[in-house]
Design a protein around this motif. Structure first.
Motif, PDB file in Angstrom:
ATOM      1  N   ALA A  73     -50.189  30.093   0.711  1.00  0.00           N
ATOM      2  CA  ALA A  73     -49.101  30.848   0.082  1.00  0.00           C
ATOM      3  C   ALA A  73     -49.635  32.096  -0.630  1.00  0.00           C
ATOM      4  CB  ALA A  73     -48.340  29.968  -0.908  1.00  0.00           C
ATOM      5  N   ALA A  74     -50.930  32.137  -0.881  1.00  0.00           N
ATOM      6  CA  ALA A  74     -51.542  33.307  -1.536  1.00  0.00           C
ATOM      7  C   ALA A  74     -51.781  34.455  -0.561  1.00  0.00           C
ATOM      8  CB  ALA A  74     -52.860  32.909  -2.187  1.00  0.00           C
ATOM      9  N   ILE A  75     -51.745  34.189   0.721  1.00  0.00           N
ATOM     10  CA  ILE A  75     -52.105  35.205   1.728  1.00  0.00           C
ATOM     11  C   ILE A  75     -51.267  36.477   1.633  1.00  0.00           C
ATOM     12  CG2 ILE A  75     -52.186  35.686   4.224  1.00  0.00           C
ATOM     13  CD1 ILE A  75     -53.245  32.806   4.570  1.00  0.00           C
ATOM     14  N   PRO A  76     -49.935  36.412   1.534  1.00  0.00           N
ATOM     15  CA  PRO A  76     -49.157  37.661   1.498  1.00  0.00           C
ATOM     16  C   PRO A  76     -49.558  38.610   0.367  1.00  0.00           C
ATOM     17  CG  PRO A  76     -47.700  35.802   1.883  1.00  0.00           C
ATOM     18  CD  PRO A  76     -49.049  35.235   1.548  1.00  0.00           C
ATOM     19  N   ASP A  77     -49.971  38.073  -0.767  1.00  0.00           N
ATOM     20  CA  ASP A  77     -50.413  38.926  -1.870  1.00  0.00           C
ATOM     21  C   ASP A  77     -51.875  39.321  -1.715  1.00  0.00           C
ATOM     22  OD1 ASP A  77     -48.025  39.119  -3.621  1.00  0.00           O
ATOM     23  OD2 ASP A  77     -48.231  36.939  -3.656  1.00  0.00           O
ATOM     24  N   LEU A  78     -52.693  38.397  -1.262  1.00  0.00           N
ATOM     25  CA  LEU A  78     -54.120  38.683  -1.119  1.00  0.00           C
ATOM     26  C   LEU A  78     -54.403  39.793  -0.115  1.00  0.00           C
ATOM     27  CD1 LEU A  78     -56.140  35.334  -1.088  1.00  0.00           C
ATOM     28  CD2 LEU A  78     -56.397  37.266  -2.633  1.00  0.00           C
ATOM     29  N   VAL A  79     -53.697  39.800   0.999  1.00  0.00           N
ATOM     30  CA  VAL A  79     -54.022  40.758   2.059  1.00  0.00           C
ATOM     31  C   VAL A  79     -53.903  42.209   1.593  1.00  0.00           C
ATOM     32  CG1 VAL A  79     -53.528  39.175   3.952  1.00  0.00           C
ATOM     33  CG2 VAL A  79     -51.706  40.656   3.079  1.00  0.00           C
ATOM     34  N   ASN A  80     -53.114  42.463   0.574  1.00  0.00           N
ATOM     35  CA  ASN A  80     -53.003  43.825   0.049  1.00  0.00           C
ATOM     36  C   ASN A  80     -54.335  44.328  -0.502  1.00  0.00           C
ATOM     37  OD1 ASN A  80     -50.213  44.040   0.591  1.00  0.00           O
ATOM     38  ND2 ASN A  80     -49.791  42.824  -1.236  1.00  0.00           N
ATOM     39  N   TYR A  81     -55.201  43.411  -0.902  1.00  0.00           N
ATOM     40  CA  TYR A  81     -56.483  43.785  -1.485  1.00  0.00           C
ATOM     41  C   TYR A  81     -57.541  44.100  -0.423  1.00  0.00           C
ATOM     42  CZ  TYR A  81     -54.272  42.790  -5.830  1.00  0.00           C
ATOM     43  OH  TYR A  81     -53.397  42.839  -6.891  1.00  0.00           O
ATOM     44  N   LEU A  82     -57.184  43.953   0.852  1.00  0.00           N
ATOM     45  CA  LEU A  82     -58.060  44.418   1.928  1.00  0.00           C
ATOM     46  C   LEU A  82     -57.968  45.935   2.089  1.00  0.00           C
ATOM     47  CD1 LEU A  82     -57.443  41.719   4.690  1.00  0.00           C
ATOM     48  CD2 LEU A  82     -59.572  42.097   3.408  1.00  0.00           C
ATOM     49  N   ARG A  90     -62.500  44.330  -1.492  1.00  0.00           N
ATOM     50  CA  ARG A  90     -62.182  44.072  -0.074  1.00  0.00           C
ATOM     51  C   ARG A  90     -63.050  42.941   0.473  1.00  0.00           C
ATOM     52  NH1 ARG A  90     -62.745  49.726   0.231  1.00  0.00           N
ATOM     53  NH2 ARG A  90     -64.275  49.587   1.925  1.00  0.00           N
ATOM     54  N   ILE A  91     -64.332  42.950   0.116  1.00  0.00           N
ATOM     55  CA  ILE A  91     -65.250  41.893   0.563  1.00  0.00           C
ATOM     56  C   ILE A  91     -64.806  40.530   0.013  1.00  0.00           C
ATOM     57  CG2 ILE A  91     -67.614  40.994   0.282  1.00  0.00           C
ATOM     58  CD1 ILE A  91     -68.498  44.016   0.331  1.00  0.00           C
ATOM     59  N   ALA A  92     -64.510  40.479  -1.277  1.00  0.00           N
ATOM     60  CA  ALA A  92     -64.074  39.217  -1.900  1.00  0.00           C
ATOM     61  C   ALA A  92     -62.791  38.715  -1.262  1.00  0.00           C
ATOM     62  CB  ALA A  92     -63.882  39.412  -3.407  1.00  0.00           C
ATOM     63  N   ILE A 106     -55.334  35.994  10.248  1.00  0.00           N
ATOM     64  CA  ILE A 106     -56.117  36.556  11.353  1.00  0.00           C
ATOM     65  C   ILE A 106     -55.837  38.037  11.579  1.00  0.00           C
ATOM     66  CG2 ILE A 106     -56.478  36.479  13.858  1.00  0.00           C
ATOM     67  CD1 ILE A 106     -56.283  33.431  13.654  1.00  0.00           C
ATOM     68  N   SER A 107     -54.594  38.442  11.675  1.00  0.00           N
ATOM     69  CA  SER A 107     -54.303  39.852  11.985  1.00  0.00           C
ATOM     70  C   SER A 107     -54.839  40.787  10.903  1.00  0.00           C
ATOM     71  CB  SER A 107     -52.805  40.070  12.194  1.00  0.00           C
ATOM     72  OG  SER A 107     -52.094  39.798  10.998  1.00  0.00           O
ATOM     73  N   TYR A 108     -54.824  40.341   9.656  1.00  0.00           N
ATOM     74  CA  TYR A 108     -55.328  41.168   8.558  1.00  0.00           C
ATOM     75  C   TYR A 108     -56.852  41.270   8.611  1.00  0.00           C
ATOM     76  CZ  TYR A 108     -50.605  40.296   6.933  1.00  0.00           C
ATOM     77  OH  TYR A 108     -49.242  40.209   6.851  1.00  0.00           O
ATOM     78  N   LEU A 109     -57.492  40.169   8.936  1.00  0.00           N
ATOM     79  CA  LEU A 109     -58.949  40.186   9.051  1.00  0.00           C
ATOM     80  C   LEU A 109     -59.394  40.983  10.274  1.00  0.00           C
ATOM     81  CD1 LEU A 109     -59.631  36.516   7.984  1.00  0.00           C
ATOM     82  CD2 LEU A 109     -60.375  38.573   6.764  1.00  0.00           C
ATOM     83  N   VAL A 110     -58.627  40.928  11.348  1.00  0.00           N
ATOM     84  CA  VAL A 110     -58.927  41.742  12.531  1.00  0.00           C
ATOM     85  C   VAL A 110     -58.882  43.222  12.145  1.00  0.00           C
ATOM     86  CG1 VAL A 110     -57.985  42.487  14.767  1.00  0.00           C
ATOM     87  CG2 VAL A 110     -58.293  40.046  14.276  1.00  0.00           C
TER      88      VAL A 110
END
Length: 169
Positions: A73-82, A90-92, A106-110
């Motif tokens: 559930a944290a993913i939608p907020d976390l991905v903004n920090y990429l 970004r690394i963290a 996956i799509s965000y990490l890609v």
């Protein structure tokens, strides 16, 4: 580990309150300690603090804690920090997404595989290997010719982890 559920809840509440302390070191340590409390920590307090936090160390600890807890559930907020300017953040974030281990990331990490910072690309490849979805393989192969040796090593490792996961399954 605290074995009494009541004491665990008391500790979580006390640490969650300290996420709003005026001293950044206290906020950072509270976030780090919450990460050791396991998946009973409500991620909303961590995310709410992360969204307003300006101190880098506190941000890093919050992101790492969200990864340790492992709630997708944290993913939608976390991905903004990429996409922030600070490469350490970004690394963290890529590391945390790998620890969460959800295919939702996956799509965000890609996308992070094309980051201007080689360390971010390497950690994104590592995170994709942790998630273990064969969906990532074409994208990993695409960056196998990265000029950075560490990125290429992480790509090889990630492909191996994904292959091992499917060989065992």
């Amino acid at each position: 580990m605290i074995t009494n559920h009541q004491y665990t809840q008391m500790a979580i509440e006390a640490l969650s309150d300290k996420l709003n302390d005026s001293i950044p070191e206290i906020r950072a340590k509270a976030a780090e300690s919450l990460g050791k409390m396991g998946d009973s920590v409500p991620i909303s307090a961590l995310i709410n603090r992360l969204l307003v936090e300006q101190n880098q160390q506190v941000q890093l600890n919050l992101i790492e804690t969200l990864g340790e807890i492992g709630n997708d559930a944290a993913i939608p907020d976390l991905v903004n920090y990429l996409n922030v300017e600070d490469s350490l953040i970004r690394i963290a974030t890529a590391k945390a997404l790998g620890k969460i281990g959800s295919e939702k990331a996956i799509s965000y990490l890609v996308n992070a595989l094309t980051d201007s910072d080689a360390s971010v690309r390497a950690v994104a490849a590592q995170a994709l290997g942790q998630i273990g979805s064969e969906e990532a393989i074409p994208n990993l192969i695409r960056i196998f010719s990265d000029p950075d040796k560490t990125v290429r090593l992480q790509v090889a490792d990630a492909i191996g982890k994904i292959g091992q996961r499917y060989a065992v399954a």
